[in-house]
Motif scaffolding. Structure first.
Motif, PDB file in Angstrom:
ATOM      1  N   GLY A  12       0.786  -1.239   0.000  1.00 54.81           N
ATOM      2  CA  GLY A  12       0.000   0.000   0.000  1.00 54.81           C
ATOM      3  C   GLY A  12       0.818   1.290   0.000  1.00 54.81           C
ATOM      4  O   GLY A  12       0.278   2.373   0.192  1.00 54.81           O
ATOM      5  N   LYS A  13       2.175   1.206  -0.222  1.00 55.05           N
ATOM      6  CA  LYS A  13       3.015   2.424  -0.228  1.00 55.05           C
ATOM      7  C   LYS A  13       3.235   2.921  -1.665  1.00 55.05           C
ATOM      8  O   LYS A  13       3.406   2.121  -2.584  1.00 55.05           O
ATOM      9  CB  LYS A  13       4.383   2.083   0.382  1.00 55.05           C
ATOM     10  N   ASP A  14       3.259   4.250  -1.816  1.00 55.43           N
ATOM     11  CA  ASP A  14       3.571   4.822  -3.140  1.00 55.43           C
ATOM     12  C   ASP A  14       5.036   4.574  -3.469  1.00 55.43           C
ATOM     13  O   ASP A  14       5.893   4.618  -2.583  1.00 55.43           O
ATOM     14  CB  ASP A  14       3.322   6.336  -3.120  1.00 55.43           C
ATOM     15  N   PHE A  15       5.335   4.328  -4.743  1.00 54.29           N
ATOM     16  CA  PHE A  15       6.735   4.242  -5.131  1.00 54.29           C
ATOM     17  C   PHE A  15       6.950   4.880  -6.494  1.00 54.29           C
ATOM     18  O   PHE A  15       6.002   5.096  -7.249  1.00 54.29           O
ATOM     19  CB  PHE A  15       7.230   2.790  -5.123  1.00 54.29           C
ATOM     20  N   GLU A  16       8.237   5.189  -6.770  1.00 54.38           N
ATOM     21  CA  GLU A  16       8.609   5.749  -8.056  1.00 54.38           C
ATOM     22  C   GLU A  16       9.943   5.130  -8.418  1.00 54.38           C
ATOM     23  O   GLU A  16      10.805   4.977  -7.557  1.00 54.38           O
ATOM     24  CB  GLU A  16       8.746   7.269  -7.904  1.00 54.38           C
ATOM     25  N   GLU A  17      10.118   4.707  -9.656  1.00 53.49           N
ATOM     26  CA  GLU A  17      11.331   3.989 -10.030  1.00 53.49           C
ATOM     27  C   GLU A  17      11.675   4.228 -11.485  1.00 53.49           C
ATOM     28  O   GLU A  17      10.810   4.250 -12.341  1.00 53.49           O
ATOM     29  CB  GLU A  17      11.068   2.481  -9.778  1.00 53.49           C
ATOM     30  N   GLU A  18      13.008   4.413 -11.759  1.00 54.88           N
ATOM     31  CA  GLU A  18      13.476   4.523 -13.139  1.00 54.88           C
ATOM     32  C   GLU A  18      13.829   3.119 -13.616  1.00 54.88           C
ATOM     33  O   GLU A  18      14.446   2.358 -12.885  1.00 54.88           O
ATOM     34  CB  GLU A  18      14.751   5.384 -13.205  1.00 54.88           C
ATOM     35  N   THR A  19      13.423   2.778 -14.822  1.00 54.07           N
ATOM     36  CA  THR A  19      13.702   1.419 -15.294  1.00 54.07           C
ATOM     37  C   THR A  19      13.728   1.356 -16.817  1.00 54.07           C
ATOM     38  O   THR A  19      13.762   2.392 -17.492  1.00 54.07           O
ATOM     39  CB  THR A  19      12.655   0.432 -14.718  1.00 54.07           C
ATOM     40  N   MET A  20      13.745   0.139 -17.348  1.00 55.89           N
ATOM     41  CA  MET A  20      13.690  -0.090 -18.789  1.00 55.89           C
ATOM     42  C   MET A  20      12.429  -0.886 -19.105  1.00 55.89           C
ATOM     43  O   MET A  20      12.130  -1.857 -18.413  1.00 55.89           O
ATOM     44  CB  MET A  20      14.889  -0.931 -19.242  1.00 55.89           C
ATOM     45  N   VAL A  21      11.722  -0.502 -20.167  1.00 53.78           N
ATOM     46  CA  VAL A  21      10.653  -1.343 -20.695  1.00 53.78           C
ATOM     47  C   VAL A  21      11.326  -2.332 -21.641  1.00 53.78           C
ATOM     48  O   VAL A  21      12.107  -1.935 -22.500  1.00 53.78           O
ATOM     49  CB  VAL A  21       9.617  -0.492 -21.467  1.00 53.78           C
ATOM     50  N   ARG A  22      11.063  -3.619 -21.455  1.00 51.70           N
ATOM     51  CA  ARG A  22      11.764  -4.619 -22.279  1.00 51.70           C
ATOM     52  C   ARG A  22      10.862  -5.314 -23.288  1.00 51.70           C
ATOM     53  O   ARG A  22      11.304  -6.042 -24.150  1.00 51.70           O
ATOM     54  CB  ARG A  22      12.418  -5.668 -21.385  1.00 51.70           C
ATOM     55  N   ASP A  23       9.600  -5.109 -23.121  1.00 47.29           N
ATOM     56  CA  ASP A  23       8.639  -5.814 -23.960  1.00 47.29           C
ATOM     57  C   ASP A  23       7.397  -4.936 -23.973  1.00 47.29           C
ATOM     58  O   ASP A  23       6.966  -4.464 -22.936  1.00 47.29           O
ATOM     59  CB  ASP A  23       8.362  -7.167 -23.280  1.00 47.29           C
ATOM     60  N   ILE A  24       6.869  -4.695 -25.144  1.00 44.20           N
ATOM     61  CA  ILE A  24       5.754  -3.751 -25.205  1.00 44.20           C
ATOM     62  C   ILE A  24       4.600  -4.377 -25.985  1.00 44.20           C
ATOM     63  O   ILE A  24       4.830  -5.138 -26.929  1.00 44.20           O
ATOM     64  CB  ILE A  24       6.243  -2.417 -25.829  1.00 44.20           C
TER      65      ILE A  24
END
Ligand SMILES: [Zn+2]
Ligand SMILES: [Zn+2]
Length: 389
Positions: A317-329
């Motif tokens: 239930g906690k908000d989060f924010e993260e930088e990442t890579m999309v690998r499959d769309i």
């Protein structure tokens, strides 16, 4: 000793009438049909809405052997709960055996469900004669208050509050208990108590959530359905562990169901909105209830690599924010600006360049032209395509 596991699959989750509107596609448009495989291998089917057709087309004998008897529990005779019957192909296979359970309707009298079969397939409503339905069919009348066992499993039926009557079912298996209470309106003291008995301590409590709490109090009062809020109240009161919101209104878009689910999750820990293709496993070691969404509802996919920022809410239930890579769309369609004028409803080969780990990669897709408009640039047209593969 192996741990007993039960598998609950959702083949149809929509109430009242099937929907094919793309805005309802994610949760699904087929009317009620669930399948529960108990740890002893007994197969239960709950309701025979249009979802039953797909269950029939995926029909396979467990272990490749002879199909054991399948037990089909029908809650009531409204169209959305019986309409899949003539389209359930295993009924046309001689070696299959089905045991049906439903109640004696005061409008139909003896052998109510058998009559429903015959009426649905009578001329001129259906092209195939009943005699083609060669599977063995047995019919058993069940009344509210009845309890019986099938294999290692105990089934309890209780009346619910719905026009022309409806049964709710509770199935207790060694892996856990499923309560199925669709098509029910709260507000009748005796029948509300029945619902609580069905839901008491259930691992999975599937409840009618067709309307919003506001609709239920005003314009939809007396229509025989419930809301997410009523489901939450009963789940809390009875100690049901996981609530599944079911029988979505045909006018509820996916976004509306999302919002209903979000509100329910603010009030109760473990809630899912029933979704076509969803499978819930009961009794698995570790997590007692696990929900999966198999790939059947996902669209065309391609590998890609894009930088992305993702914001959301954790399981806790906690908000989060993260930088990442999309690998499959997944890709559904595109709007493409062209100088040429392609033919409407023709195919286009589309090769797009996508950034990859080893430089630019090309993505090949086949698009089907669904619209052509004047483009923003002079001498160009805007071509809408839906990707097909
Ligand atoms: Zn219904
Ligand atoms: Zn109904």
């Amino acid at each position: 000793m192996t741990v007993p596991i039960a598998k609950l699959s959702f083949w149809g989750v929509r109430g009242s009438t099937p929907t094919v509107d793309p805005a309802t596609w994610r949760y699904g448009g087929n009317t009620p049909c669930l399948e529960l495989i108990a740890p002893d291998g007994t197969q239960f089917i709950l309701d025979c809405g249009t979802g039953l057709r797909m269950l029939g087309s995926r029909w396979a004998a467990p272990n490749g052997g002879k199909v054991p008897e399948t037990h089909i529990l029908v809650t009531h005779y409204h169209w959305d709960h019986i309409q899949g019957i003539p389209f359930f192909s295993p009924l046309y296979v001689e070696n299959n055996e089905f045991q049906f359970y439903s109640f004696r309707s005061k409008f139909l009298g003896r052998d109510s469900l058998k009559q429903v079969f015959e009426a649905q397939m009578a001329l001129p409503y259906f092209p195939v004669d009943m005699s083609a339905m060669s599977a063995k069919r047995k019919f058993r009348e069940v009344d509210g208050g009845d309890s019986f066992t099938v294999g290692e499993n105990k089934i309890t039926a209780r009346w619910l509050n719905h026009p022309q009557g409806c049964l709710g079912f509770r199935i207790e298996t060694p892996a856990g208990t499923v309560a199925y209470a669709t098509d029910n309106e709260p507000g009748d003291a005796k029948l509300d108590e029945n619902l609580r008995e069905l839901a008491a301590g259930a691992d999975i409590f599937i409840n009618d959530a067709q309307f919003t709490p506001e609709q239920l109090e005003t314009t939809r009062k007396g229509w025989g359905h419930s809301s997410w809020l009523e489901g939450v109240k009963v789940a809390r009161h009875t100690g049901a562990k996981t609530l599944v919101l079911f029988h979505h209104d045909p006018d509820s878009t996916d976004r509306m169901v999302d919002s209903i689910l979000r509100q329910a999750r603010e009030e109760f820990d473990s809630v899912f909105a029933a979704s076509e293709g969803m499978v819930i496993t009961l009794g698995a070691p570790g997590d007692k209830v696990q929900a999966h969404m198999p790939g059947t509802r996902t669209t065309l996919r391609r590998e890609a690599q894009f930088h992305a920022k993702v914001c959301g809410v954790t399981e806790g239930g906690k908000d989060f924010e993260e930088e990442t890579m999309v690998r499959d769309i997944s890709l559904q369609g595109a709007l493409i600006s062209l100088k040429h004028l392609p033919r409407l409803q023709s195919e286009l080969q589309v090769t797009m360049e996508a950034p990859g780990a080893d430089g630019v990669q090309s993505m090949n897709l086949r698009g089907y032209v669904v619209r052509i408009d004047a483009g923003p640039e002079k001498g160009h047209v805007a071509v809408g395509v839906v990707f097909t593969d």
